[in-house]
Every structure is written in C-alpha cells, then in structure tokens.
Scaffold this motif. Structure first.
Motif, PDB file in Angstrom:
ATOM      1  N   CYS A   4      23.206  39.441 -16.037  1.00 29.52           N
ATOM      2  CA  CYS A   4      23.523  40.375 -14.956  1.00 29.52           C
ATOM      3  C   CYS A   4      22.713  39.948 -13.738  1.00 29.52           C
ATOM      4  O   CYS A   4      21.491  39.907 -13.797  1.00 29.52           O
ATOM      5  CB  CYS A   4      23.148  41.816 -15.300  1.00 29.52           C
ATOM      6  SG  CYS A   4      24.099  42.567 -16.627  1.00 29.52           S
ATOM      7  N   THR A  38      18.123  41.406 -11.228  1.00 29.53           N
ATOM      8  CA  THR A  38      18.609  40.684 -12.392  1.00 29.53           C
ATOM      9  C   THR A  38      18.040  41.304 -13.662  1.00 29.53           C
ATOM     10  O   THR A  38      17.080  42.077 -13.627  1.00 29.53           O
ATOM     11  CB  THR A  38      18.218  39.195 -12.314  1.00 29.53           C
ATOM     12  OG1 THR A  38      18.885  38.480 -13.353  1.00 29.53           O
ATOM     13  CG2 THR A  38      16.709  39.006 -12.481  1.00 29.53           C
ATOM     14  N   THR A  39      18.670  40.974 -14.775  1.00 22.30           N
ATOM     15  CA  THR A  39      18.200  41.463 -16.068  1.00 22.30           C
ATOM     16  C   THR A  39      17.191  40.487 -16.672  1.00 22.30           C
ATOM     17  O   THR A  39      17.184  39.303 -16.322  1.00 22.30           O
ATOM     18  CB  THR A  39      19.379  41.633 -17.037  1.00 22.30           C
ATOM     19  OG1 THR A  39      18.895  42.129 -18.277  1.00 22.30           O
ATOM     20  CG2 THR A  39      20.073  40.296 -17.286  1.00 22.30           C
ATOM     21  N   TRP A  94      23.809  40.348 -22.022  1.00 27.59           N
ATOM     22  CA  TRP A  94      24.003  41.780 -21.803  1.00 27.59           C
ATOM     23  C   TRP A  94      25.435  42.109 -22.181  1.00 27.59           C
ATOM     24  O   TRP A  94      26.377  41.619 -21.576  1.00 27.59           O
ATOM     25  CB  TRP A  94      23.729  42.143 -20.344  1.00 27.59           C
ATOM     26  CG  TRP A  94      23.798  43.610 -20.103  1.00 27.59           C
ATOM     27  CD1 TRP A  94      24.872  44.329 -19.683  1.00 27.59           C
ATOM     28  CD2 TRP A  94      22.744  44.561 -20.300  1.00 27.59           C
ATOM     29  NE1 TRP A  94      24.552  45.661 -19.593  1.00 27.59           N
ATOM     30  CE2 TRP A  94      23.250  45.832 -19.967  1.00 27.59           C
ATOM     31  CE3 TRP A  94      21.419  44.454 -20.730  1.00 27.59           C
ATOM     32  CZ2 TRP A  94      22.479  46.999 -20.047  1.00 27.59           C
ATOM     33  CZ3 TRP A  94      20.653  45.609 -20.798  1.00 27.59           C
ATOM     34  CH2 TRP A  94      21.187  46.867 -20.461  1.00 27.59           C
ATOM     35  N   CYS A 122      27.192  45.552 -16.785  1.00 29.80           N
ATOM     36  CA  CYS A 122      26.013  45.577 -15.923  1.00 29.80           C
ATOM     37  C   CYS A 122      25.900  46.860 -15.111  1.00 29.80           C
ATOM     38  O   CYS A 122      25.130  46.920 -14.152  1.00 29.80           O
ATOM     39  CB  CYS A 122      25.962  44.363 -14.980  1.00 29.80           C
ATOM     40  SG  CYS A 122      25.990  42.783 -15.833  1.00 29.80           S
ATOM     41  N   ALA A 161      20.223  47.806 -17.157  1.00 27.53           N
ATOM     42  CA  ALA A 161      20.813  46.471 -16.987  1.00 27.53           C
ATOM     43  C   ALA A 161      19.929  45.577 -16.118  1.00 27.53           C
ATOM     44  O   ALA A 161      19.869  44.370 -16.312  1.00 27.53           O
ATOM     45  CB  ALA A 161      22.204  46.576 -16.399  1.00 27.53           C
ATOM     46  N   PHE A 162      19.262  46.181 -15.141  1.00 29.43           N
ATOM     47  CA  PHE A 162      18.475  45.385 -14.203  1.00 29.43           C
ATOM     48  C   PHE A 162      16.985  45.641 -14.383  1.00 29.43           C
ATOM     49  O   PHE A 162      16.513  46.767 -14.269  1.00 29.43           O
ATOM     50  CB  PHE A 162      18.913  45.674 -12.764  1.00 29.43           C
ATOM     51  CG  PHE A 162      20.310  45.205 -12.504  1.00 29.43           C
ATOM     52  CD1 PHE A 162      21.363  46.097 -12.540  1.00 29.43           C
ATOM     53  CD2 PHE A 162      20.561  43.875 -12.266  1.00 29.43           C
ATOM     54  CE1 PHE A 162      22.666  45.649 -12.334  1.00 29.43           C
ATOM     55  CE2 PHE A 162      21.855  43.414 -12.054  1.00 29.43           C
ATOM     56  CZ  PHE A 162      22.906  44.304 -12.094  1.00 29.43           C
ATOM     57  N   SER A 163      16.275  44.563 -14.689  1.00 31.75           N
ATOM     58  CA  SER A 163      14.852  44.665 -14.989  1.00 31.75           C
ATOM     59  C   SER A 163      13.975  44.292 -13.806  1.00 31.75           C
ATOM     60  O   SER A 163      12.858  44.791 -13.677  1.00 31.75           O
ATOM     61  CB  SER A 163      14.502  43.722 -16.153  1.00 31.75           C
ATOM     62  OG  SER A 163      15.419  43.823 -17.209  1.00 31.75           O
TER      63      SER A 163
END
Length: 125
Positions: free
Chosen positions: A32, A96-97, A102, A106, A111-113
């Motif tokens: 993602c 972004t992940t 994933w 997304c 989903a997004f780290s």
C-alpha cells in the motif's frame, strides 16, 4: 523509517507540480503506497493509492485525469499534478504500509504505518 516529501510550492491555476517522497532506511514493499492531502481543520483524504494486491492505482474523483502516481525504484514515490486548481491547495502527505503484503484495498484500519511530514501546495486563481 523516514519519509520526506518535497516539491510543494505556490503555482497559478492550470500549472503543474511534481511531489516526491523519498524513504530513508526503508524500501517500499509495494503493498500500500499513497498520497493523501489535508485541508486546514479537515481530516486527511486520499488522493492516490497504489493497491499492491491488484497492482492498480486508485484516484480520488476530484483528481482523476490530472494527477498521476508513480514510483522510482524502491525508495521514491511521485505525484505528478497537472492542471492544478485552487481547491487542490492543501498539505500533501505520502504514506505506506510496513507490511510486505496487504490483503485488502488499502482502505482498512492500519493499512498505513508510516507517514511523511507533509508538503504544502498552494494554487492561486
């Protein structure tokens, strides 16, 4: 992990900008990857998201045909923005992940780290 955006600035309506997002000490997994934007006092909204499981890019309706998401290698994201409008004025963030895969589109929670610090885009009429 650090994501650093650049390329923002002030342009007149109809102009173009290219935003860059460079990752340090990290390689994008491709699961993602996205650009979001945020207006003052509003929540972040999705602009363009690369969905790894389908290998497609999803765009917000308001930017379709004008913005293009791309990557270079494993450490750089771009957002090419053409025909800019005053309503595109916002702070833009890349995200972004941390996962290598994933299973989703997304849009799911978590989903997004990792997020960049943001770059300001101002479009004058």
């Amino acid at each position: 992990v650090q994501l650093v955006e650049s390329g923002g600035g002030s342009v007149q309506a109809g102009g173009s900008l290219t935003l860059s997002c460079v990752a340090s000490r990290y390689s994008f997994t491709g699961a993602c990857m996205a650009w979001f934007r945020q207006y003052p006092g509003k929540e972040r909204e999705e602009v363009a998201t690369f969905v790894g499981i389908t290998r497609t890019t999803r765009y917000a309706d308001s930017v379709k045909g004008r913005f293009t998401f791309s990557t270079k290698g494993y450490d750089t994201l771009y957002l090419q923005m053409n025909d800019l409008k005053p309503e595109d004025s916002a702070t833009y963030y890349c995200a972004t992940t941390r996962f290598h895969r994933w299973v989703g589109n997304c849009r799911e929670e978590g989903a997004f780290s990792f997020w960049g610090q943001g770059t300001q885009v101002t479009v004058s009429s």
